[in-house]
Design a protein around this motif. Structure first.
Motif, short mmCIF file in Angstrom:
data_model
loop_
_atom_site.label_atom_id
_atom_site.label_comp_id
_atom_site.label_asym_id
_atom_site.label_seq_id
_atom_site.Cartn_x
_atom_site.Cartn_y
_atom_site.Cartn_z
N VAL A 407 0.85 -1.21 0.00
CA VAL A 407 0.00 0.00 0.00
C VAL A 407 0.87 1.25 0.00
CG1 VAL A 407 -1.67 1.33 1.35
CG2 VAL A 407 -1.93 -1.14 1.14
N LEU A 408 1.93 1.24 0.81
CA LEU A 408 2.82 2.40 0.89
C LEU A 408 3.51 2.66 -0.44
CD1 LEU A 408 4.12 4.55 2.71
CD2 LEU A 408 5.90 2.87 3.27
N VAL A 409 3.95 1.60 -1.12
CA VAL A 409 4.61 1.76 -2.42
C VAL A 409 3.65 2.37 -3.44
CG1 VAL A 409 5.60 0.50 -4.38
CG2 VAL A 409 6.30 -0.07 -2.06
N VAL A 410 2.40 1.88 -3.46
CA VAL A 410 1.42 2.38 -4.43
C VAL A 410 1.16 3.87 -4.21
CG1 VAL A 410 -1.00 2.28 -5.13
CG2 VAL A 410 0.30 0.17 -4.85
N PHE A 411 0.95 4.28 -2.98
CA PHE A 411 0.61 5.69 -2.72
C PHE A 411 1.84 6.59 -2.87
CE2 PHE A 411 -3.17 3.78 -0.84
CZ PHE A 411 -4.14 4.57 -1.42
N CYS A 412 3.03 6.08 -2.60
CA CYS A 412 4.24 6.86 -2.89
C CYS A 412 4.34 7.10 -4.39
CB CYS A 412 5.47 6.14 -2.37
SG CYS A 412 5.69 6.22 -0.58
N ALA A 413 4.02 6.07 -5.18
CA ALA A 413 4.05 6.22 -6.63
C ALA A 413 3.02 7.23 -7.10
CB ALA A 413 3.79 4.86 -7.29
N LEU A 414 1.84 7.24 -6.47
CA LEU A 414 0.80 8.19 -6.85
C LEU A 414 1.22 9.63 -6.55
CD1 LEU A 414 -2.42 6.28 -5.71
CD2 LEU A 414 -1.58 6.61 -8.04
N PHE A 415 1.83 9.84 -5.38
CA PHE A 415 2.28 11.20 -5.05
C PHE A 415 3.46 11.61 -5.94
CE2 PHE A 415 0.00 10.49 -0.98
CZ PHE A 415 -0.77 11.64 -1.00
N LEU A 416 4.28 10.65 -6.34
CA LEU A 416 5.33 10.95 -7.31
C LEU A 416 4.72 11.41 -8.63
CD1 LEU A 416 8.27 10.92 -8.37
CD2 LEU A 416 7.93 8.48 -8.88
N GLU A 417 3.64 10.74 -9.03
CA GLU A 417 2.97 11.13 -10.27
C GLU A 417 2.38 12.53 -10.17
OE1 GLU A 417 -0.57 9.53 -13.25
OE2 GLU A 417 -0.68 9.19 -11.09
N ILE A 418 1.78 12.84 -9.01
CA ILE A 418 1.20 14.17 -8.81
C ILE A 418 2.29 15.25 -8.91
CG2 ILE A 418 0.08 15.69 -7.13
CD1 ILE A 418 -1.34 13.17 -6.04
N TYR A 419 3.41 15.01 -8.25
CA TYR A 419 4.50 15.98 -8.27
C TYR A 419 5.04 16.17 -9.70
CZ TYR A 419 9.21 17.86 -7.65
OH TYR A 419 10.34 18.61 -7.75
N SER A 420 5.29 15.06 -10.38
CA SER A 420 5.84 15.13 -11.74
C SER A 420 4.83 15.75 -12.70
CB SER A 420 6.24 13.74 -12.21
OG SER A 420 7.18 13.15 -11.34
N LYS A 421 3.56 15.42 -12.51
CA LYS A 421 2.51 15.95 -13.37
C LYS A 421 2.42 17.47 -13.22
CE LYS A 421 -1.19 13.56 -13.14
NZ LYS A 421 -2.45 13.00 -12.59
N ASP A 422 2.58 17.94 -12.01
CA ASP A 422 2.52 19.39 -11.78
C ASP A 422 3.67 20.10 -12.49
OD1 ASP A 422 1.48 21.76 -10.53
OD2 ASP A 422 3.16 21.69 -9.14
N ARG A 423 4.85 19.51 -12.46
CA ARG A 423 5.99 20.11 -13.15
C ARG A 423 5.76 20.14 -14.67
NH1 ARG A 423 11.76 18.12 -11.35
NH2 ARG A 423 12.20 19.88 -12.73
N VAL A 424 5.20 19.05 -15.20
CA VAL A 424 4.92 19.01 -16.64
C VAL A 424 3.86 20.04 -17.00
CG1 VAL A 424 3.96 17.60 -18.49
CG2 VAL A 424 5.60 16.60 -16.90
N ARG A 425 2.82 20.15 -16.17
CA ARG A 425 1.74 21.09 -16.48
C ARG A 425 2.23 22.53 -16.47
NH1 ARG A 425 -1.58 19.36 -13.22
NH2 ARG A 425 -2.97 18.19 -14.57
N ARG A 426 3.13 22.83 -15.55
CA ARG A 426 3.66 24.20 -15.49
C ARG A 426 4.39 24.57 -16.78
NH1 ARG A 426 3.56 26.49 -10.39
NH2 ARG A 426 3.05 25.05 -8.69
N ARG A 427 5.00 23.57 -17.42
CA ARG A 427 5.71 23.84 -18.66
C ARG A 427 4.76 23.95 -19.85
NH1 ARG A 427 9.34 19.55 -17.00
NH2 ARG A 427 8.44 18.28 -18.67
N LYS A 428 3.61 23.28 -19.77
CA LYS A 428 2.73 23.21 -20.93
C LYS A 428 1.41 23.95 -20.76
CE LYS A 428 4.45 18.64 -22.30
NZ LYS A 428 4.07 17.25 -22.63
#
Length: 456
Positions: A407-428
């Motif tokens: 469970v911890l691995v899955v939710f860490c991956a989800l928060f990683l996606e949120i962080y990375s997605k935010d960086r991508v969105r700021r560029r686009k």
């Protein structure tokens, strides 16, 4: 005309088949025999789909006939019937709207006011969907009418619960549209039926899975739907994904594997490897249907520039038609209503379940339109974590250490996606482009984002 008669003939034959099927064997008898083998859900799925086909097939033939005959171009009388056919087959004529206020023209709010609104939205989302999750598990995994001398009865019809949720969501969307009076969109109405069908099949799988796996497993599978969404995005929309999205998918796969290795051993309610396997297959079906829904809706948003409430209205209208017709032809509607009348607690649970589903969607709309998709995604990810903890606390699910690590691995991956997605969105973000964000298409106009996260 012959094609139209053939449509109605198919419809009548399908209804006759469903009725005769009910006379040969009662639904409870079929379910008790097949469920013991772990394959009862397969027969239920097939029968549900046959019920939907009695609407889909005649509808397809009628649309084909209207197009080939040139009815819309040659019709002399253009009254209510003509307009209804035109909306369904061709779509509305687009309206030009002038003087729409921009965000800069809206009244500025203080940080305190924004904070209060955010707390209200976040609390509304948490209360609505945590309550919805608890009731979902209560209805599908526990009995009603238990006494010291009787084990009670379990409600087994997942499709009826889908209908209950959809009818209130449809009424809510209709009321909002009537109040807002948004401009018409040019989408042919029949196109809503594709994502509506996949949406009700994914919801059916979501409820049905609780007969075979625990609620924490179901929630974790829903949190992992980025994997089939990416696969379906490749197929439907020819998407190109970034490196962080593949990393997220791999981490989620690892976490799910860790969790499922212990599922069926520690959970007292689901200790059979056969039923656990059936539950995993159903959850894969849920994620597949749900990923198609997201990608198809993304294409509709991109092509027709509709609002989320218009999408909510169209999809739920077809969902109501599909489910009520299938329930009636199979004889399950009356059975479910009688069960509801027999157990007042079940009636209360259905009402609260539907209210939570409809109000939750409205809170989603408000959260995204005011604070953007990143804030909303964080709230919903936290909600999934709380849902697992709440289910373990209320219904005494026992999870091993390896499962909690998964469970911890899955939710860490989800928060990683949120962080990375935010960086991508700021560029686009400039220019209001469609940005691929891993969990489906997200239009930069935020209200289009919410529907991809509401699979109730």
């Amino acid at each position: 005309m012959r094609k139209l008669l053939a449509c109605f003939a198919v419809l009548l034959l399908s209804c006759s088949f469903a009725h005769s099927e009910g006379e040969l064997k009662s639904e409870n008898q079929i379910r008790s025999v097949d469920s013991s083998r772990g394959i009862g859900w397969v027969f239920d799925f097939i029968k549900n789909f046959l019920g939907y086909a009695t609407i889909l097939l005649p509808g397809y033939l009628i649309i084909k006939y209207v197009r080939n005959s040139g009815y819309l171009e040659t019709a002399v009388s253009r009254g209510v019937f003509y307009n209804a056919v035109k909306v369904c087959v061709q779509g509305n004529d687009l309206e030009v709207v002038l003087g729409v206020p921009t965000k800069g023209e809206e009244r500025a709010k203080s940080n305190f006011e924004k904070g209060v609104i955010l707390v209200i939205c976040a609390s509304g989302l948490q209360v609505s969907y945590l309550t919805w999750g608890v009731l979902q598990e209560r209805i599908m995994a526990h009995s009603y009418g238990e006494t010291p001398t009787s084990s009670g009865e379990k409600f087994a019809n997942s499709q009826f619960l889908v209908f209950v949720n959809r009818i209130l969501a449809f009424m809510t969307a209709a009321a909002v549209l009537w109040y807002q009076r948004p401009p018409k969109v040019g989408v042919p109405f029949y196109k809503y039926s594709y994502c509506s069908l996949s949406n009700i099949l994914s919801s059916w799988c979501q409820y049905e899975a609780l007969k075979y796996v625990s609620f924490p497993t179901q929630v974790l599978a829903k949190a992992s739907k980025v994997i089939p969404v990416m696969m379906m995005g490749k197929i439907v929309s020819k998407n190109v994904y970034e490196l962080y999205q593949y990393v997220t998918a791999v981490l989620i796969s690892i976490g799910m594997t860790m969790f499922l290795l212990t599922e069926g051993v520690n959970d007292k309610g689901h200790n059979s490897s056969e039923t656990t396997f059936a539950g995993v297959v159903i959850l894969i079906g849920y994620m597949s249907f749900d990923s198609f829904t997201s990608n198809w809706q993304g294409e509709l948003f991109k092509s027709y520039k509709m609002s989320s409430i218009q999408m909510m209205f169209g999809v739920n209208l077809f969902s109501c038609l599909f489910t009520i017709w299938s329930l009636i032809t199979r004889g399950d509607f009356l059975t479910s209503v009688l069960f509801m009348l027999k157990y007042e607690q079940f009636l209360f649970h259905c009402i609260v379940l539907s209210i939570c589903s409809a109000t939750g969607q409205l809170f989603i709309f408000q959260t995204i339109s005011r604070f953007g998709p990143i804030v909303f995604t964080i709230i919903m990810t936290l909600r999934q974590m709380f849902a697992i903890l709440l289910s373990c606390f209320i219904y005494n699910h026992e999870l091993a250490l390896l499962a909690w690590m998964g469970v911890l691995v899955v939710f860490c991956a989800l928060f990683l996606e949120i962080y990375s997605k935010d960086r991508v969105r700021r560029r686009k973000a400039k220019g209001g482009k469609m940005v691929n964000c891993g969990s489906g298409f997200v239009h930069m106009f935020p209200s289009h984002f919410f529907f991809f996260f509401t699979r109730t």
